[in-house]
Write an enzyme that holds these catalytic residues in place. Sequence first.
Site, short mmCIF file in Angstrom:
data_model
loop_
_atom_site.label_atom_id
_atom_site.label_comp_id
_atom_site.label_asym_id
_atom_site.label_seq_id
_atom_site.Cartn_x
_atom_site.Cartn_y
_atom_site.Cartn_z
N ASP A 1 42.46 17.06 57.61
CA ASP A 1 41.46 16.73 56.60
C ASP A 1 40.29 16.09 57.32
O ASP A 1 40.43 15.02 57.95
CB ASP A 1 42.02 15.77 55.56
N ASP B 1 45.58 22.34 43.97
CA ASP B 1 45.92 20.92 43.96
C ASP B 1 46.46 20.52 42.59
O ASP B 1 45.71 20.04 41.74
CB ASP B 1 44.68 20.07 44.27
#
Length: 601
Positions: free
Chosen positions: A296, A455
Site C-alpha cells: 500500500d 473491499d
Amino acid sequence: MRSLVSTGKPAHAPVLRRESTRLRKGKAGDRGSPRAGTTVSTSATAGDDEVWLLDYGAGNVRSIRNAIKHLGYKVRDVTRPEDLGRADVKKLLFPGVGAFGSAMRELDNGGYVKALREYIENDRPFLGICIGMQVLFEGSEEDIGVEGLGVIAGNIDLFEAYPGFPVPHIGWNTTNILKPNLLIPSSAGGDSDQSRVYFVHSYHAKEAKAANGAGSDWALAETQYGDSRFVSAIHNGSQVFATQFHPEKSGKTGLKVLENFLSGKALKANDASAAASRSVQAEGETLAKRVIACLDVRSNDNGDLVVTKGDQYDVREKTDSNEVRNLGRPVDLATQYYHWGADEVTFLNITGFRDFPLSDLPMLEVLKKTSEKVFVPLTVGGGIREFTDSQGTSYTSLDVASEYFKGGADKISIGSDAVYIAEDYLRNNKQKHGTTSIEQISERYGKQAVVVSIDPRRVYVADPSDVPLKTIHTSIPGPNGERYCWWECTVKGGREGRPIGAYEVAIAVEDLGAGEILLNSIDRDGTGSGFDLELVELISGSVNIPVIASSGAGSTRHFVDVFEGTRASAALAAGIFHRKEINISEVKDDMKANRIPARIE
C-alpha cells in the site's frame, strides 16, 4: 477468412500517443530502405550484443526491455517494415500482451504483416512471446475473422472454464519439453517447482503444424491446465522460437530462456550439445498457488511516497503525531520480496488524488524503477478512472491505464469505479455498452490485464429475506446471534458503503471483462486472524476467473487454510511481510509440506 480491414469490429477507444518506438508505417521511397522480404542489405553489421524489438503498442513492453538490458544486451526498435529486411537485424524479439485482434490490426496498420511473415519464413532468428506466438497461427477464437500471420496452421482456441480451473490461466505452471533444444533449460521440465514459468492467457494452441504443406511439427513444449494440454513453446527446428509463457516475468528460469536466445546458444539447434536439453515429461504437473506481496503506497505528510499498512484501512499511527505509518520504500521492499520468492508484487496507490493521477509522477517512477529489478508480474491500482484535469482536459480510464502499462505494470487494479460500474450494469438489466473502464481496458489489453479489487464488510441479518442480495448461512454468529450474512461493498477506501454485495459485483465484473478479482475484507484487515474463508469460498466458487484472497494473514498456516478450504488461486499479504514476521519462503515451505503446489526459487 475475412481480411483485417473488413472485420466489422468496433474501433478501439482512444489511447494516449505512444513514444516514437511504436510501430510506424514505412514511407514509400525512403532512401536507403530495402523492400521487406527482398534481398537483404549487407551494408551494416551489428554486434552480437544487440536485439531488435518489435513493439506493436499494447501492454507492458518496458519489462522485456529491462530484462534484455539486465542480461547485458542492447535494444534497438523496429520503426518501419523495411527494418526487417536489414542484415544487421540478427535477432528479432516480438513480445505481446493483449488481444489477438489488437495485435494484428496494429501490425496491419503499420504495414508489417507481409514483412514479418517473410522474416519468419526466411528462417531468421525470432522469438515471439505470448501474443507474439499466437499471431503466428491462422486465426483465433478471440477475434473471429481476423487473420493471423498463417505461418502455423490452425486457430487459437478459448480455454473451457470450470470449477477449480478458472480462465484466464494465470500463474506459474510446468512445461513438458518435447524435443532436444537449447532454448528452454532442461530443468524447466519434470517435477521441479524451481523451474515453473509464468503464464497469463485465455486462449491456447492445441497443436503447432507448419502451414507450408510439409506438416512439420513445431511444438517444442506443452503444458497441462485442467483437461487442456496446450502448446507452450514452439520451434521450427532452426532459428524461429516462440513461447506462450512470459520469460521476462518468469524469474531466474525465464531470464535463462532469454539469455539462451540472446546469446545465440538456442540458435545452434543442430549442435550435438543440444542433447543436453532433452525431452522431459513433467510429473505431477499442476498450476502453483500464488503468494503475492502487496504494498500500500501513499504520500506521507512530507509528500514522500512510502509503504504503509492500516488496521481496518486506518494507516495512521495511534500516537500524538498521528503520522502515516511508514514501513519502507516501495522499490526497496518490492525488490526484497522478489528475492524472497514472491510470485507477484502488487502496488495499491492509496493516495487521495487532488488533481489527476497522470501527474502522479512519483508512482510512475516507482513502477519504472521496480521493473528494472523485479522479474515477476507487477500490478498497480489507484485512480484508474475517467478524469478531467485542472486545465479542463478530459482523459479516459484507458488513457490512465495505458500510462501505468507503459510505466511497467502488467495488470491494473480497478477499485471504487468497478463498484459503480456494477451498480449501473445491474440497474440497466445487465446491458453492456463498451464504454466502462473494465470493458475498454480488457478490449485493448486483454481481460488478463484487468483486476477488480473489492473491499467488502460483513453485514449480519436475521433472515435471508431481509435483503435482496446474496446471503450465506455463517458459522460465525453476529452480535445478536444472527446466523446469516452478506458482504457490503465499499468505495473511497472503505469509507462509504454501497447498496450492493461482493457477490453481485463479482458476477457483474466477470461478465464485463475483468480477468481476476482481488478480494479484500475490511473486517479481517490488519487483524492477523486469517482470511475470511466464507467470503473467499463464496466468490471463488461463484465466478470462473481467478480470485486472490486478501486481508487477515497472520501466519503461514493461514495460507494453507485458504488454499485447502477455498478455490482461491492466490493469496496476498502485506503487513506480516513488511514487519518481517514471516518470510515468503516460509509460507511456501508450509504449502509444500501440505502438498499445495508452490513455485520455489
